[in-house]
Scaffold this active site. Structure first.
Site, PDB file in Angstrom:
ATOM      1  N   TYR A  11       0.450  -0.640   0.393  1.00 54.59           N
ATOM      2  CA  TYR A  11       0.159   0.164   0.047  1.00 54.59           C
ATOM      3  C   TYR A  11       0.649   1.343  -0.088  1.00 54.59           C
ATOM      4  CZ  TYR A  11      -3.909  -3.174  -0.065  1.00 54.59           C
ATOM      5  OH  TYR A  11      -5.320  -3.967   0.259  1.00 54.59           O
TER       6      TYR A  11
ATOM      7  N   GLU B 232      -2.502  -7.805  -3.332  1.00 55.96           N
ATOM      8  CA  GLU B 232      -2.916  -6.299  -2.903  1.00 55.96           C
ATOM      9  C   GLU B 232      -2.609  -5.328  -2.840  1.00 55.96           C
ATOM     10  OE1 GLU B 232      -5.217  -6.111   1.025  1.00 55.96           O
ATOM     11  OE2 GLU B 232      -5.595  -8.185   0.788  1.00 55.96           O
TER      12      GLU B 232
END
Ligand code: E9O
Length: 600
Positions: free
Chosen positions: A467, A504
Site C-alpha cells: 500500500y 493487494e
C-alpha cells in the site's frame, strides 16, 4: 466432501426459502440453550422474524439490534420425506453457516460444526419422521469470534461509568463485516446404503495423451463388497476412457487440456466428467486435465508460464451480505471478463461451491484462501494450529478436484514476523501440502517485509500486499515506482527462486469524487496511484513477478470505524458492480496484456 448432485441413484431437495428466525437477546445470550428452544416450535419462545435462506441475516431487517447482533441466532423450517427414502441414507447438508452451528431434527441433535465457510452434513435417518408427518428442522448459529476461531476475534467487555452494565462489543481482526447466518444452500439428499463417499482425481499429460489417476472412497453397509466402474466423459458426454476398481489410471487420447480463458492454446476451461458407478450408486464428478507447477520465478500451468492479472474479491452485496445469490455470481463473472481478469483470490475465506464451479467452467484461475485472516501472536497456540489444520483439510477435501484452484492460501496478513509464526506456518503449510492429492503450491499472504517475515520461507509462491502511496506516504503516488521496485528487488534477492504475486494494492475511492490535482479518495487518485504500480509491474512481469491483483474487485461492507465511509471503498467497481474510472484503466491494461500474449 462431494457436492450433492442429482443422479439416477440420488435425489436432491433444496430447503431454501423463508424460514422462521429468532435471536437469543437475553443478556447472557444463553437463555435459548437453558430453555432448550429446539424441543418445541420456535414460535413459543418469541415473535418470529421471516428470514431468507440463504442470506446473511444482518441487513434484512431495519433493526440495528439484528444487524449488530452477537450470539445465538435460531432458524427453523419444516420438510417431508417420502416413505421410500427409508431404505436409503438421507443426509442434510449445509453449504455453510457462520460460525458455530448446532442442528436438530424433531428435537434430536444431528450435528454440530465449527467454522463459517465450509460445508457440513450428517445422515438424519434416525431422527426423521417416516409416518408422513412434518419434520421440524431447528438450527442455532453463533457468530461470536474468539481467539481460537478462524478468523479469530475477541469479545471486549466495556466497564466503568461510560457503559451500561454488562456491555460488550465484538472486536474483529479483519477488515470486513462479520456477516452471519445460513449463507449457502441447505440440501436434503439421498444415497444408496453403500455409496461413493469421496473421489480423488489427479491429472497429467504427455504430448496429446491425458492421464487421470483416480481413487474412489466408498462408505456404507457394504463398502468393501461392491464393484466400482469408472468412465471419463468428454464435454459432449461421450465416453473417452473407462476402467474398474477403486483406484487406477485412465488414459485420454487426444486430450483437451483445461486452460484459463485468456490463453489462446486449446479450448479454454475444457471440463470432463468422471462417472463413478459403485453398486447401486452413480456419481458424476466434473474435472479438468491440467498441471500446476512452480519453476524458478514462474507459476506454470500446463508447463507454460502463467501471469495472473486479476482481483481480490469478497462475498459481499447489498441486503444479502454474504448470502449465495445466482444473479450476483453471474454478474461478477461477467464483470471479471469485462475487466479481462484471468484470476482471483478468494479473500479471505472459502467461497461458495457454486462460485467455484463457475471458475472451473469459465476458466478463471483461483488462489483458494482459508478463513485464516488476522492471525495475531495470541492466535498461534496449539489449539489454533490444530483447528487451522482441520479447516485446511475441509477446504482441500472440498476443492481438491477443481482445475481452477491452483494455489492454496492458508492465511492473509498474519503477524508473520512474530516468533511463533515460524512453527505455526511451517506446520499449517506442510499439512496442507500433505493432504492435497494433487500437491498444489501453498502460500499465505504477507503484509510484512522481506527481512522481518519468518514464514515466507515455507511458501511455494510469495504473495504480498502493498500500500505504498496509501497507508504509507498517503497521496505521494510519485514514490510508488521507487518503493515498489526496491521492495520487489529485495524479495527477489532474499528468495531468488520463488515467484512473487502482488495480491493487494489499491486506494480508497468514493465514486463520483474528482479533483485535479488528485487527492486521496477521489477517482483521479485511484487511477493515478494504480498507474504507478502498473509501471513497476511491467518492469518485472514475466520475470519473477507472476501476478498482480487489485484490492478490490468491488466496494464491500466493514465494521464501522472512523477510517471507513460505509465500508471499504477500494473497489474498482462499486458495491453494485458498476465501474469506477479505475475499472477502465484496469480493463485497458488487462486487455493489452491479453493481446500482447496472443501475438507473441
Ligand atoms: C487486507 C484487506 O482485508 N489488506 C488491507 C486491506 C485494506 O484496505 C483490507 O481490506 O485496508 C490492507 C492492509 C494494510 C497494511 C498496512 C500497512 C501499513 C504500512 C504503514
Amino acid at each position: 466432501m462431494l457436492y450433492p448432485r442429482d443422479s439416477e441413484s440420488r435425489q436432491v431437495k433444496v430447503l431454501d426459502g423463508m424460514w422462521n428466525f429468532l435471536l437469543d437477546t437475553s443478556p447472557s445470550r444463553d437463555q435459548s440453550f437453558a430453555n432448550q428452544w429446539w424441543k418445541r416450535p420456535l414460535a413459543e419462545w418469541g415473535s418470529l422474524i421471516p428470514m431468507a435462506v440463504p442470506s446473511s441475516y444482518n441487513d434484512i431487517t431495519s433493526e440495528k439490534s439484528v444487524r449488530d447482533f452477537v450470539g445465538w441466532a435460531w432458524y427453523e423450517t419444516t420438510f417431508y420425506v417420502p416413505a421410500a427414502w427409508k431404505e436409503l441414507v438421507v443426509s442434510l447438508r449445509f453449504g455453510s453457516a457462520h460460525y458455530n452451528t448446532v442442528v436438530w431434527v424433531n428435537g434430536e441433535q444431528v450435528m454440530t460444526h465449527e467454522g463459517g465457510h465450509l460445508p457440513f452434513e450428517a445422515s438424519i435417518n434416525s431422527a426423521v419422521n417416516w409416518e408422513g408427518a412434518a419434520n421440524r428442522l431447528t438450527v442455532a448459529i453463533n457468530n461470536t469470534l474468539t481467539p481460537t476461531t478462524l478468523p479469530p476475534g475477541s469479545i471486549k467487555w466495556m466497564t466503568g461509568p461510560k457503559y451500561p452494565a454488562g456491555y460488550f462489543q465484538q472486536n474483529l481482526q479483519m477488515d470486513f463485516f462479520n456477516y452471519a447466518g445460513i449463507h449457502r444452500h441447505v440440501h436434503l439428499y439421498t444415497r444408496p446404503t453403500t455409496y461413493v463417499d469421496d473421489i480423488n482425481i489427479v491429472t497429467d499429460f504427455q504430448g496429446t495423451q491425458g492421464t487421470v489417476n483416480y481413487e474412489v472412497m466408498l462408505a456404507g453397509t457394504n463398502a468393501s463388497g461392491v464393484g466400482v466402474k469408472v468412465s471419463v466423459l468428454d464435454a459432449g458426454g461421450k465416453v473417452v476412457s473407462s476402467g474398474a476398481g477403486t483406484s487406477g489410471q485412465l488414459i485420454i487420447p487426444d486430450v483437451n487440456l483445461w486452460w484459463p480463458y485468456t490463453e489462446t492454446t486449446g479450448t479454454p476451461a475444457y471440463m470432463y466428467t468422471l462417472e463413478v458407478t459403485a453398486g447401486d450408486d452413480v456419481y458424476r464428478q466434473p474435472f479438468g486435465v491440467r498441471t500446476v507447477k512452480v519453476a524458478p520465478g514462474q507459476l506454470m500451468i500446463n508447463n507454460k508460464p502463467f501471469y495472473c492479472h486479476g482481483v481480490a474479491k469478497h462475498e459481499d452485496a447489498d441486503i444479502r451480505g454474504k448470502g449465495l445469490d445466482y444473479p450476483l455470481i453471474a454478474r461478477d463473472f461477467n464483470m471479471l471478463k469485462w475487466l479481462g481478469a484471468n484470476c482471483f483470490r478468494t479473500s479471505h475465506y472459502p467461497y461458495a461451491e457454486e462460485i467455484m464451479d463457475q471458475a472451473d467452467q469459465q476458466g478463471i484461475v483461483i488462489i483458494d484462501e482459508s478463513p485464516g485472516v488476522g492471525i495475531r501472536p495470541n492466535n498461534m497456540g496449539e489449539a489454533n494450529v490444530a483447528h487451522h489444520k482441520a479447516v485446511m483439510e475441509e477446504l482441500v477435501r472440498r476443492d481438491k478436484n477443481r482445475p481452477s484452484t491452483v494455489i492454496w492460501s492458508v492465511a492473509n496478513e498474519p503477524s508473520s514476523d512474530a516468533p511463533g509464526a515460524e512453527d505455526y506456518f511451517r506446520e499449517v503449510i506442510n499439512h496442507t501440502r500433505s493432504v492435497d492429492p494433487a500437491k498444489r503450491p501453498v502460500t499465505f499472504v504477507s503484509s510484512r517485509d522481506y527481512n522481518t517475515d519468518r514464514a515466507v520461507q515455507y511458501v511455494d509462491v510469495i504473495c504480498v500486499n502493498r500500500y505504498f502511496g496509501w497507508y504509507s506516504d498517503t497521496g505521494h503516488s510519485e514514490l510508488v515506482e521507487l518503493q515498489l521496485g526496491w521492495d520487489l528487488e529485495m524479495w527477489r534477492k532474499t528468495f531468488p527462486t520463488k515467484p512473487i504475486i502482488i495480491t493487494e494494492y489499491g486506494a480508497g475511492t468514493i465514486p463520483g469524487l474528482h479533483m485535479e490535482p488528485a487527492v486521496a479518495f477521489t477517482e483521479d487518485y485511484q487511477v493515478e496511484l494504480m498507474a504507478e504500480y502498473h509501471k513497476t509491474f511491467d518492469k518485472y512481469r514475466g520475470q519473477f513477478l507472476t501476478g498482480e491483483m487489485v484490492w478490490n474487485f468491488a466496494d464491500f461492507m466493514t465494521d464501522q470505524s472512523a477510517k471507513r465511509v460505509v465500508g471499504n471503498k477500494k473497489g474498482v467497481l462499486t458495491r453494485q458492480r458498476q465501474p469506477k474510472e479505475a475499472a477502465h484503466l484496469l480493463r485497458d491494461r488487462y486487455y493489452s496484456i491479453i493481446n500482447a500474449t496472443t501475438t507473441t
